[in-house]
Design a protein around this motif. Structure first.
Motif, PDB file in Angstrom:
ATOM      1  N   PHE A  69       0.834  -1.201   0.000  1.00 43.26           N
ATOM      2  CA  PHE A  69       0.000   0.000   0.000  1.00 43.26           C
ATOM      3  C   PHE A  69       0.874   1.259   0.000  1.00 43.26           C
ATOM      4  O   PHE A  69       0.583   2.223  -0.706  1.00 43.26           O
ATOM      5  N   ILE A  70       1.957   1.240   0.767  1.00 48.64           N
ATOM      6  CA  ILE A  70       2.894   2.369   0.784  1.00 48.64           C
ATOM      7  C   ILE A  70       3.485   2.563  -0.612  1.00 48.64           C
ATOM      8  O   ILE A  70       3.608   3.693  -1.096  1.00 48.64           O
ATOM      9  N   ASN A  71       3.844   1.464  -1.287  1.00 49.15           N
ATOM     10  CA  ASN A  71       4.353   1.556  -2.661  1.00 49.15           C
ATOM     11  C   ASN A  71       3.318   2.203  -3.585  1.00 49.15           C
ATOM     12  O   ASN A  71       3.666   3.041  -4.422  1.00 49.15           O
ATOM     13  N   ALA A  72       2.061   1.806  -3.431  1.00 54.16           N
ATOM     14  CA  ALA A  72       1.004   2.370  -4.279  1.00 54.16           C
ATOM     15  C   ALA A  72       0.842   3.871  -4.017  1.00 54.16           C
ATOM     16  O   ALA A  72       0.641   4.652  -4.951  1.00 54.16           O
ATOM     17  N   ILE A  73       0.952   4.277  -2.766  1.00 48.15           N
ATOM     18  CA  ILE A  73       0.846   5.699  -2.433  1.00 48.15           C
ATOM     19  C   ILE A  73       2.016   6.475  -3.051  1.00 48.15           C
ATOM     20  O   ILE A  73       1.825   7.555  -3.626  1.00 48.15           O
ATOM     21  N   ILE A  74       3.220   5.923  -2.944  1.00 46.11           N
ATOM     22  CA  ILE A  74       4.391   6.580  -3.534  1.00 46.11           C
ATOM     23  C   ILE A  74       4.215   6.706  -5.042  1.00 46.11           C
ATOM     24  O   ILE A  74       4.471   7.766  -5.621  1.00 46.11           O
ATOM     25  N   ASN A  75       3.761   5.624  -5.686  1.00 40.90           N
ATOM     26  CA  ASN A  75       3.508   5.664  -7.138  1.00 40.90           C
ATOM     27  C   ASN A  75       2.504   6.757  -7.483  1.00 40.90           C
ATOM     28  O   ASN A  75       2.707   7.532  -8.417  1.00 40.90           O
ATOM     29  N   PHE A  76       1.414   6.813  -6.727  1.00 41.05           N
ATOM     30  CA  PHE A  76       0.384   7.809  -6.991  1.00 41.05           C
ATOM     31  C   PHE A  76       0.934   9.221  -6.844  1.00 41.05           C
ATOM     32  O   PHE A  76       0.679  10.080  -7.689  1.00 41.05           O
ATOM     33  N   LEU A  77       1.678   9.475  -5.785  1.00 39.42           N
ATOM     34  CA  LEU A  77       2.215  10.821  -5.551  1.00 39.42           C
ATOM     35  C   LEU A  77       3.168  11.241  -6.675  1.00 39.42           C
ATOM     36  O   LEU A  77       3.138  12.397  -7.126  1.00 39.42           O
ATOM     37  N   ILE A  78       3.986  10.320  -7.130  1.00 41.36           N
ATOM     38  CA  ILE A  78       4.918  10.640  -8.220  1.00 41.36           C
ATOM     39  C   ILE A  78       4.146  10.938  -9.501  1.00 41.36           C
ATOM     40  O   ILE A  78       4.399  11.942 -10.174  1.00 41.36           O
ATOM     41  N   ILE A  79       3.193  10.088  -9.844  1.00 37.48           N
ATOM     42  CA  ILE A  79       2.410  10.291 -11.063  1.00 37.48           C
ATOM     43  C   ILE A  79       1.611  11.589 -10.959  1.00 37.48           C
ATOM     44  O   ILE A  79       1.571  12.377 -11.906  1.00 37.48           O
ATOM     45  N   PHE A  81       2.326  14.253  -9.235  1.00 36.06           N
ATOM     46  CA  PHE A  81       3.233  15.391  -9.331  1.00 36.06           C
ATOM     47  C   PHE A  81       3.661  15.624 -10.779  1.00 36.06           C
ATOM     48  O   PHE A  81       3.685  16.756 -11.248  1.00 36.06           O
ATOM     49  N   ILE A  82       3.972  14.554 -11.497  1.00 39.70           N
ATOM     50  CA  ILE A  82       4.382  14.686 -12.900  1.00 39.70           C
ATOM     51  C   ILE A  82       3.225  15.243 -13.734  1.00 39.70           C
ATOM     52  O   ILE A  82       3.425  16.130 -14.568  1.00 39.70           O
ATOM     53  N   VAL A  83       2.015  14.740 -13.498  1.00 43.38           N
ATOM     54  CA  VAL A  83       0.854  15.247 -14.238  1.00 43.38           C
ATOM     55  C   VAL A  83       0.639  16.725 -13.916  1.00 43.38           C
ATOM     56  O   VAL A  83       0.340  17.528 -14.802  1.00 43.38           O
ATOM     57  N   LYS A  88       0.710  22.193 -15.726  1.00 46.97           N
ATOM     58  CA  LYS A  88       1.202  23.550 -15.491  1.00 46.97           C
ATOM     59  C   LYS A  88       1.968  24.066 -16.711  1.00 46.97           C
ATOM     60  O   LYS A  88       1.783  25.206 -17.139  1.00 46.97           O
ATOM     61  N   ALA A  89       2.801  23.211 -17.303  1.00 44.86           N
ATOM     62  CA  ALA A  89       3.567  23.610 -18.487  1.00 44.86           C
ATOM     63  C   ALA A  89       2.647  23.858 -19.675  1.00 44.86           C
ATOM     64  O   ALA A  89       2.821  24.836 -20.420  1.00 44.86           O
ATOM     65  N   ILE A  90       1.664  23.010 -19.861  1.00 41.89           N
ATOM     66  CA  ILE A  90       0.723  23.176 -20.973  1.00 41.89           C
ATOM     67  C   ILE A  90      -0.087  24.453 -20.789  1.00 41.89           C
ATOM     68  O   ILE A  90      -0.305  25.204 -21.742  1.00 41.89           O
TER      69      ILE A  90
END
Length: 124
Positions: A69-79, A81-83, A88-90
């Protein structure tokens, strides 16, 4: 019906969505690899374990894998942030200030008002 389906598929939105899903799937694999191979070992240095996905609690006969679950949270936060950065750039690119509209040239009515005002000033 086949013609309608062909028109539906050839719409730009459908093709954009398909490309987005494919790139999103590939991006998810990249983020999963980043978390598994770089972030988890880094976090593991601080908590003493390299693989967070193996963290679990056993209660009775049930096993709660909170590490996954911690891995899934980390994945979500990274994705997320990138989105956020992409959006923001667009937005920055698409919100460029439009050139200011030139004021409309004076109309005949504007000229008549000016003449009237000048005549009133001369009459006083």
């Amino acid at each position: 019906m086949l013609r309608e389906f062909k028109e539906f598929i050839q719409r730009g939105n459908v093709m954009d969505l398909a490309v987005g899903v494919i790139i999103g799937g590939a991006f998810t694999n990249i983020v999963n690899s980043l978390v598994k191979n770089l972030i988890n070992p880094l976090l593991g240095l601080f908590i003493g374990r390299i693989d967070l996905s193996n963290l679990a609690i056993k209660v009775g006969g049930a096993t709660f894998k909170y590490g996954a679950f911690i891995n899934a949270i980390i994945n979500f936060l990274i994705i997320a942030f990138i989105v956020f950065l992409l959006v923001k750039a667009i937005n920055k690119l698409s919100n460029k200030k439009a050139p200011e509209a030139k004021p409309a040239p004076p109309t005949a009515e504007d000229y008549l008002k000016e003449i009237r005002d000048l005549l009133e000033k001369q009459g006083k």
